[in-house]
Design an enzyme around this catalytic site. Structure first.
Site, PDB file in Angstrom:
ATOM      1  N   ASP A 277      -1.125  -6.887   0.164  1.00 59.65           N
ATOM      2  CA  ASP A 277      -1.030  -5.426   0.308  1.00 59.65           C
ATOM      3  C   ASP A 277      -2.387  -4.868   0.754  1.00 59.65           C
ATOM      4  OD1 ASP A 277      -0.116  -2.862   0.415  1.00 59.65           O
ATOM      5  OD2 ASP A 277       0.144  -2.594  -1.738  1.00 59.65           O
TER       6      ASP A 277
ATOM      7  N   HIS B 152      -9.100   1.579   3.899  1.00 59.93           N
ATOM      8  CA  HIS B 152      -9.304   3.030   4.057  1.00 59.93           C
ATOM      9  C   HIS B 152     -10.749   3.290   4.453  1.00 59.93           C
ATOM     10  CE1 HIS B 152      -5.434   4.415   2.588  1.00 59.93           C
ATOM     11  NE2 HIS B 152      -5.532   3.596   1.554  1.00 59.93           N
TER      12      HIS B 152
ATOM     13  N   HIS C 258      -1.542  -4.057   5.804  1.00 61.06           N
ATOM     14  CA  HIS C 258      -1.563  -2.837   6.622  1.00 61.06           C
ATOM     15  C   HIS C 258      -2.660  -2.977   7.670  1.00 61.06           C
ATOM     16  CE1 HIS C 258       1.161  -0.609   3.887  1.00 61.06           C
ATOM     17  NE2 HIS C 258       0.591  -1.373   2.950  1.00 61.06           N
TER      18      HIS C 258
ATOM     19  N   ASN D 143       3.811   1.628   8.307  1.00 55.54           N
ATOM     20  CA  ASN D 143       3.384   3.012   8.029  1.00 55.54           C
ATOM     21  C   ASN D 143       2.146   3.378   8.839  1.00 55.54           C
ATOM     22  OD1 ASN D 143       1.781   1.324   6.428  1.00 55.54           O
ATOM     23  ND2 ASN D 143       1.631   2.781   4.735  1.00 55.54           N
TER      24      ASN D 143
ATOM     25  N   ASP E 275       7.525   0.786   3.393  1.00 55.53           N
ATOM     26  CA  ASP E 275       6.434   0.607   2.431  1.00 55.53           C
ATOM     27  C   ASP E 275       5.386   1.726   2.491  1.00 55.53           C
ATOM     28  OD1 ASP E 275       4.993  -1.059   0.418  1.00 55.53           O
ATOM     29  OD2 ASP E 275       3.455  -0.908   1.957  1.00 55.53           O
TER      30      ASP E 275
ATOM     31  N   HIS F 251       9.456  -0.753  -1.527  1.00 57.72           N
ATOM     32  CA  HIS F 251       8.355  -0.250  -2.361  1.00 57.72           C
ATOM     33  C   HIS F 251       9.060   0.537  -3.470  1.00 57.72           C
ATOM     34  CE1 HIS F 251       4.493   2.318  -2.714  1.00 57.72           C
ATOM     35  NE2 HIS F 251       5.383   2.938  -3.460  1.00 57.72           N
TER      36      HIS F 251
HETATM   37  O1  DOR Z   1      -2.009   1.345  -2.582  1.00 56.55           O
HETATM   38  C1  DOR Z   1      -1.252   1.345  -1.631  1.00 56.55           C
HETATM   39  N1  DOR Z   1      -1.690   1.611  -0.382  1.00 56.55           N
HETATM   40  N2  DOR Z   1       0.050   1.107  -1.846  1.00 56.55           N
HETATM   41  C2  DOR Z   1       0.973   1.237  -0.871  1.00 56.55           C
HETATM   42  O2  DOR Z   1       2.137   1.007  -1.126  1.00 56.55           O
HETATM   43  C3  DOR Z   1       0.578   1.711   0.474  1.00 56.55           C
HETATM   44  C4  DOR Z   1      -0.835   1.399   0.748  1.00 56.55           C
HETATM   45  C5  DOR Z   1      -1.379   2.118   1.944  1.00 56.55           C
HETATM   46  O3  DOR Z   1      -0.699   2.148   2.985  1.00 56.55           O
HETATM   47  O4  DOR Z   1      -2.497   2.619   1.880  1.00 56.55           O
END
Ligand code: DOR
Length: 453
Positions: free
Chosen positions: A311, A315, A68, A100, A158, A185
């Site tokens: 993955d 954050h 991501h 996303n 996802d 997913h």
């Molecule tokens: O833990 C996750 N974070 N799982 C996911 O499928 C999405 C991801 C996110 O976009 O933060």
């Protein structure tokens, strides 16, 4: 990306795709693999960069098919620049970013936007995964033909599943015509709603709402059946349960077009780690049981799990420091993936060549075209990626499997500091990453010189 030339000398060259495991030199000229063989025998016709790799492993550039980059819309969490710098430091020469974002990558214009950003600020190769459903709303399909022509290498919603079996079947039918995989997913959200960790003894003890394994398994089973009847390529994202591994194993035996990935965290951590309520261990799907971890490793060894994918889900500190129940799901993992996976090798649970295979030729194979497509893509996934075959893209990861280092997320290139191994001493590190023959990352422990002949 600028095509460059480099000679990588004296390392252990491991290219599982071609069954190569030898000490020698690797020569990349003008962005492509030109020669590999015994040390000192490379044809030296022009001045070039020389990387001294004695004692190191020289592998095809790692390919991460699930990360991501958060760009556009969540630039406080990550950008193409910071995420691809993190990839380069982690040894990943290629990353595929999930859609996303905000807005989601659900139109050809959005694909062009990410491509333009990757061209201007990306440190490594970036491929884009397009949404299955418009706005990830799970109501109607995106313009999958248009997205494919713009250059997406797969489709996924996802972060969310595709709850409607009918929509999933239509996506698979379209994916089949386009010769592109659908990445799911797998989570039945009616079973996981409000859940924050694996459903089991630990969640009961902590009095936290659990997310049962059956929520994943039931969608994996559905997707396999839909792939069976459509003949399309389904790829199961972040497999976390023993049962899902077995479902994929049986489907492969039945020649269903199914592939699967597992993450470094699901391969090494269990639900017990959530006991301290540290939100850095909060991830979706959740960390499962020891039995699940063992079956994932077995699946990886057997090739039931084709690929390891990070993955990488960065954050902000704020997203993660709220209480465990409301913290965001995800791990910022690009910069620790290799070292974490090498713990499996150091503990004798996985052999090094298999690990390299699942980071290179395995993931590349998930995305490489298998037949013919009804559209011409502006950015096709290149053949030969994930291998060191002559003529393949000159992407290389040089790593020291024994280099010890302490994880300090505040030294990450990623903006996401949410990493469960913070403060840990890990063994193994990428020391150089090469894309198209250009050294995009180099650690101080590896020497590079310009040689003139
Ligand atoms: O833990 C996750 N974070 N799982 C996911 O499928 C999405 C991801 C996110 O976009 O933060």
């Amino acid at each position: 990306m600028r095509k460059d030339s480099v000679l990588i000398c004296g390392g252990r060259i491991i290219d599982p795709g071609d069954g190569i495991d030898m000490i020698g030199d690797l020569l990349i000229v003008d962005g492509v693999v030109a020669w590999l063989g015994k040390s000192g025998c490379a044809p030296l016709k022009q001045s070039r960069n020389v990387l001294a790799a004695r004692g190191m492993v020289v592998a095809p550039g790692f390919v991460d098919i699930h990360c991501h980059l958060r760009d556009p819309g969540f630039e406080e969490k990550e950008t193409v620049a910071s995420g691809t710098e993190a990839a380069a430091r982690g040894g990943f020469a290629t990353v595929c970013c999930m859609p996303n974002t905000q807005p989601p990558i659900d139109t050809p214009a959005m694909v062009e936007f990410v491509k333009a950003k990757a061209d201007s600020e990306g440190r490594v190769r970036v491929f884009t995964i397009g949404c299955i459903s418009r706005g990830q709303q799970c109501e109607e399909l995106t313009d999958m033909n248009g997205l494919a022509a713009a250059g997406v290498v797969a489709f996924s919603d996802d972060g969310k599943p595709v709850p409607s079996s009918l929509l999933m079947q239509r996506a698979l039918e379209c994916g089949r015509r386009l010769d592109l995989p659908i990445i799911d997913h797998c989570e039945d959200t009616s079973l996981t709603a409000g859940g924050v960790m694996n459903d089991g003894f630990v969640s009961a003890r902590l009095r936290l709402k659990g997310m049962p394994a059956a929520a994943e398994d039931s969608l994996v089973a559905r997707d396999i059946e839909l792939a069976r009847i459509t003949g399309a390529r389904i790829h199961i994202a972040h497999v976390s349960t023993a049962r899902s591994v077995d479902l994929v194993r049986r489907a492969k035996q039945d020649n269903v077009n199914v592939t699967a990935e597992a993450t470094p965290h699901h391969l090494t951590l269990t639900e017990e780690r959530v006991a301290g309520c540290d939100a850095n261990f909060k991830v979706n799907p959740p960390l499962r049981t020891r039995k699940d971890v063992e079956e994932l490793i077995r699946g990886l060894e057997e090739g039931v799990i084709d690929a390891i994918a990070t993955d990488h889900a960065p954050h902000t500190a704020q997203d993660k420091t709220s209480d465990f129940k409301s913290a965001a799901f995800g791990i910022s993992g690009l910069e620790t993936a290799l070292a974490v996976l090498l713990t499996l090798v150091h503990e004798g649970k996985l052999d090094l060549v298999t690990l390299v295979a699942r980071l290179t030729v395995g993931p590349a194979g998930v995305l490489q075209s298998k037949g013919s497509s009804t559209v011409v893509s502006k950015q096709p996934f290149p053949g030969g990626l994930g291998m060191l075959r002559i003529g393949a893209p000159g992407d290389v990861t040089v790593f020291d499997p024994d280099l010890e280092w302490k994880v300090d997320p505040y030294l990450f290139a990623s903006k996401g500091k949410n990493n469960p191994w913070s403060g840990y001493l890990l063994k193994g590190k990428a020391v150089a990453t090469v894309v198209d023959g250009g050294v995009v990352y180099k650690d101080n422990s590896v020497r590079m010189e310009v040689r003139r002949n």
